[in-house]
Design a protein around this motif. Sequence first.
Motif, PDB file in Angstrom:
ATOM      1  N   ARG A 213       0.810  -1.217   0.000  1.00  0.00           N
ATOM      2  CA  ARG A 213       0.000   0.000   0.000  1.00  0.00           C
ATOM      3  C   ARG A 213       0.844   1.268   0.000  1.00  0.00           C
ATOM      4  N   THR A 215       1.965   5.165  -2.149  1.00  0.00           N
ATOM      5  CA  THR A 215       2.551   5.598  -3.411  1.00  0.00           C
ATOM      6  C   THR A 215       3.988   5.121  -3.607  1.00  0.00           C
ATOM      7  N   TYR A 218       6.020   0.575  -4.660  1.00  0.00           N
ATOM      8  CA  TYR A 218       6.795   0.017  -5.773  1.00  0.00           C
ATOM      9  C   TYR A 218       8.288  -0.100  -5.432  1.00  0.00           C
ATOM     10  N   ARG A 261      -3.885   0.224  -7.490  1.00  0.00           N
ATOM     11  CA  ARG A 261      -2.425   0.079  -7.445  1.00  0.00           C
ATOM     12  C   ARG A 261      -1.953  -1.366  -7.407  1.00  0.00           C
TER      13      ARG A 261
END
Length: 397
Positions: A213, A215, A218, A261
């Motif tokens: 979870r 931003t 990644y 996402r």
Amino acid sequence: MERRHFIQLSALGSVFGSSLAANAKDAEKAEKQAQTLAVGHPAVMAPREDGVEIVWRVSGLAKGYVEYGKTKDLGQVQRGDDWGIRPAGKEVIRVRLEGCEPGTEYYYRVITENFNHKEPKKEEGEIRRFRTLDGSKDSTNFAVWNDTHKWDETIAKLQEMTPAGDFLLWNGDTSNDWYKEGEVAATLITPGKGEDFTAKHPLVFLRGNHDLRGTHAYQVEDYAATAEGLPWCAFRSGPVAAICLDTGEDKDDDNPYLFGRVACEPMRQAQAEWLEKVIERPEIKNAPYKVVFCHIPLRWIDESTDHGYDHFSRRSRELWNDILVKWGVQIVVSGHTHREAHIKADEKFPYDQLVGGGPRMKQARLITADANKERLQFVVKDMDGKVTQEVSLKPLV
């Protein structure tokens, strides 16, 4: 007279101001030069029989390499990657060591260099140690953490309580959500208040649902080294075959809370296809003990209640259960629920489910395991050192 005095004062002020500015620039330059390139302790990750991966944080763009060997004289160097580039990064440097011998202790140190060719700087880290895995041994011991969620006090206590072993498995939810710059590297490599948490054992990292979870989620795959370059893997340590699986999110991929996402459904399917093959590898197929690690349990105490999120991963179980039963899995070790549990094997599910605790000190649990020719023993302790669960398994062969 007053005018002349004013001019003199102005001149002095100008000189004094210039001097202050020069001193400030010199101080800033000295501070930059004094700033260390490497941050905290390096972490030893992704243990294998033929090597490990060394990962360390840096304070800015830097390149690095690792010196290593069977003695403190070191003697071997790993300074490149498969693309012919020196390992480098703005936050983290990773160096994969290969060609090592199983069950062997190695010494190593990291070397960090800046990118400023006019003012080159080089730092040598302290000499440290790691030991490779050995699947031929008659015994092994390891530890499991789960659901630390960046609770510094809990991480420090777990570090204090965890004995040295063949590996430490961090079984997911290292984070809450990844929304801040720099927190992925800090949490995964120097967790808590900079704990030297891989000094006693190399790390096997598994993601939890919270680790997917935010931003910056990644970045996890860039900073958390894994044995096979994927968020799942299988390995042998002594008589124990370990299959590590990524259960993904505890919600559907299209859940609005996840903001589009994640893509966990195809990932679980890919693991099912991988499982069919990995259970046939001789060292995995013929092991005396067979253990699965995954963050979300495959079984739970009450499977009838719909919370809007998974207490257990039905999605994963539907894909993996038959393959794991065919393999002969004896126990699944998980976290996620923030509530410890031991669900015994039954006719429908012929394997135990062991679940650790949560991030708060009262919830947190340390799981340790020792295996030899006679038995594989799991012990669960609270942060006061009290034993709360024990599971003993007999060898299959």
